[in-house]
Write a protein that holds these residues in place. Structure first.
Motif, mmCIF file in Angstrom:
data_model
loop_
_atom_site.group_PDB
_atom_site.id
_atom_site.type_symbol
_atom_site.label_atom_id
_atom_site.label_comp_id
_atom_site.label_asym_id
_atom_site.label_seq_id
_atom_site.Cartn_x
_atom_site.Cartn_y
_atom_site.Cartn_z
ATOM 1 N N UNK A 49 0.812 -1.217 0.000
ATOM 2 C CA UNK A 49 0.000 0.000 0.000
ATOM 3 C C UNK A 49 0.845 1.266 0.000
ATOM 4 N N UNK A 50 2.167 1.119 0.104
ATOM 5 C CA UNK A 50 3.033 2.286 0.119
ATOM 6 C C UNK A 50 3.053 3.017 1.440
ATOM 7 N N UNK A 51 2.564 2.389 2.504
ATOM 8 C CA UNK A 51 2.492 3.064 3.802
ATOM 9 C C UNK A 51 3.763 2.904 4.625
ATOM 10 N N UNK A 52 4.639 1.966 4.250
ATOM 11 C CA UNK A 52 5.959 1.856 4.847
ATOM 12 C C UNK A 52 6.957 1.614 3.719
ATOM 13 N N UNK A 53 8.249 1.769 4.036
ATOM 14 C CA UNK A 53 9.291 1.642 3.021
ATOM 15 C C UNK A 53 10.112 0.367 3.158
ATOM 16 N N UNK A 54 10.209 -0.160 4.381
ATOM 17 C CA UNK A 54 11.032 -1.340 4.625
ATOM 18 C C UNK A 54 10.355 -2.190 5.694
ATOM 19 N N UNK A 55 10.386 -3.495 5.522
ATOM 20 C CA UNK A 55 9.762 -4.379 6.494
ATOM 21 C C UNK A 55 10.728 -5.461 6.953
ATOM 22 N N UNK A 56 10.542 -5.903 8.193
ATOM 23 C CA UNK A 56 11.271 -7.048 8.719
ATOM 24 C C UNK A 56 10.230 -8.132 8.989
ATOM 25 N N UNK A 57 10.331 -9.239 8.284
ATOM 26 C CA UNK A 57 9.347 -10.317 8.415
ATOM 27 C C UNK A 57 10.064 -11.631 8.671
ATOM 28 N N UNK A 58 9.302 -12.638 9.061
ATOM 29 C CA UNK A 58 9.876 -13.963 9.259
ATOM 30 C C UNK A 58 8.996 -15.007 8.600
ATOM 31 N N UNK A 59 9.570 -16.161 8.402
ATOM 32 C CA UNK A 59 8.787 -17.343 8.067
ATOM 33 C C UNK A 59 9.479 -18.555 8.676
ATOM 34 N N UNK A 60 8.856 -19.706 8.569
ATOM 35 C CA UNK A 60 9.467 -20.959 8.989
ATOM 36 C C UNK A 60 9.864 -21.730 7.748
ATOM 37 N N UNK A 61 11.001 -22.422 7.804
ATOM 38 C CA UNK A 61 11.432 -23.170 6.615
ATOM 39 C C UNK A 61 10.422 -24.246 6.235
ATOM 40 N N UNK A 62 9.644 -24.716 7.219
ATOM 41 C CA UNK A 62 8.573 -25.667 6.919
ATOM 42 C C UNK A 62 7.320 -24.984 6.398
ATOM 43 N N UNK A 63 7.224 -23.655 6.620
ATOM 44 C CA UNK A 63 6.055 -22.884 6.183
ATOM 45 C C UNK A 63 6.565 -21.638 5.453
ATOM 46 N N UNK A 64 7.141 -21.801 4.261
ATOM 47 C CA UNK A 64 7.720 -20.652 3.556
ATOM 48 C C UNK A 64 6.671 -19.609 3.205
#
Length: 317
Positions: free
Chosen positions: A143-158
């Motif tokens: 949506x263009x409301x932020x410029x950079x994000x820090x996210x995670x996932x699990x290798x079993x749940x990419x």
């Protein structure tokens, strides 16, 4: 017929801002132009490039594939111009505001050290920080409301990265089985047989996302049963405390466990359970914008330092 004139830098900047902010009105507010002026400048840019850069999307507009590609080039072009200008002025520091969203568990170990490092290395970069779960962060980026994000996932749940966004992996953490201390029998690791013994337990998952549910389902399926999700909590301290009281079990990444508790057992899970991975995510073409590039460098260094510190603390005395 394609116009052989070079595109105006100001119009390129408007296109980049539209990619970042998402709406003509937001671009107008940021730049001081009227909304109609922004629209006219972008129409001229389309004429200069000889391709459609925008397409209607309800009451908004979206970039076409050609528009997205031009943004990638434009960011690099504008960054080069800014760097040249800074060099000629004797200033090489990146300058600007970056809006970044991050999930909670990485905040203290990576984000805060990164911001401290950034303040020393690039004091002209201003960071506005928001806390969000990964799916929320991806939606805000789109949506263009932020410029950079820090996210995670699990290798079993990419996690699938939506079209228009780009991810860079910055770290990973092992997973732990979290149970009441009496259930562990003094073991430091846990395998599928240990998980199978918890078939009747109530499992704890996140209340704001489905990743924990899916991880529990996939790991427990390997152990031969379907887990019963009994609690949905966001506070890691509450999760650790609930487990210590014998009211549930959980799987947590290393940064979420509270070492030193006598009422809780933390057993590192077998490799079959995989790891939790962390990523920086930005819109395509934004990585070379100097403020984002500077913050991304600081985040990468801070993540590596945090991982090395954790590994050192786990070494036998």
């Amino acid at each position: 017929m394609i116009d052989d004139r070079l595109p105006d830098l100001g119009r390129l900047r408007l296109l980049v801002e539209l990619s970042r902010l998402g709406t003509m009105a937001a671009v107008a507010e940021r730049t001081g132009y009227g909304t109609s002026a922004v629209s006219k400048h972008l129409a001229v840019l389309e004429e200069e490039m000889g391709v459609k850069l925008l397409r209607p999307a309800g009451r908004r507009v979206r970039l076409t594939p050609a528009g997205e590609r031009l943004v990638e080039h434009a960011v690099a072009i504008l960054a080069s111009v800014e760097e040249a200008r800074a060099e000629l002025r004797g200033q090489s520091e990146p300058e600007g505001r970056v809006r970044m969203a991050s999930y909670f568990t990485v905040a203290g170990t990576v984000v805060l050290p990164a911001l401290t490092r950034l303040r020393a290395d690039a004091p002209r970069v201003e960071v506005r920080l928001y806390e969000h779960e990964p799916q929320e962060t991806l939606e805000l980026l789109l949506a263009g409301e932020i410029d950079l994000g820090v996210v995670y996932d699990y290798s079993l749940v990419p996690r699938e990265v939506p079209e228009g966004l780009s991810a860079r992996r910055i770290g990973e953490e092992p997973l732990y089985l979290v149970t009441p201390a009496a259930d562990a029998g003094g073991a430091s690791t846990a395998g599928l047989a240990d998980i199978a013994r918890l078939a009747g337990a109530g499992w704890i998952a996140n209340s704001r996302g489905t990743d924990d549910d899916e991880l529990a389902r996939r790991v427990c399926a390997l152990a031969g049963f379907t887990p019963r999700i009994a609690h949905r909590l966001d506070s890691l301290h509450f999760i650790n405390t609930l487990v210590g009281a014998g009211l549930g079990v959980a799987m947590l990444a290393e940064s979420g466990i509270e070492r030193g508790r006598e009422d809780v057992s933390f057993r590192r899970l077998d490799a079959v359970a995989g790891v939790r991975r962390s990523f920086l995510v930005a819109r395509r073409g934004q990585w070379s914008w100097p403020p984002i590039a500077a913050l991304a460098r600081s985040m990468t260094v801070a993540s590596r330092v945090a991982r090395e510190a954790t590994e050192k603390s786990c070494e036998p005395a």
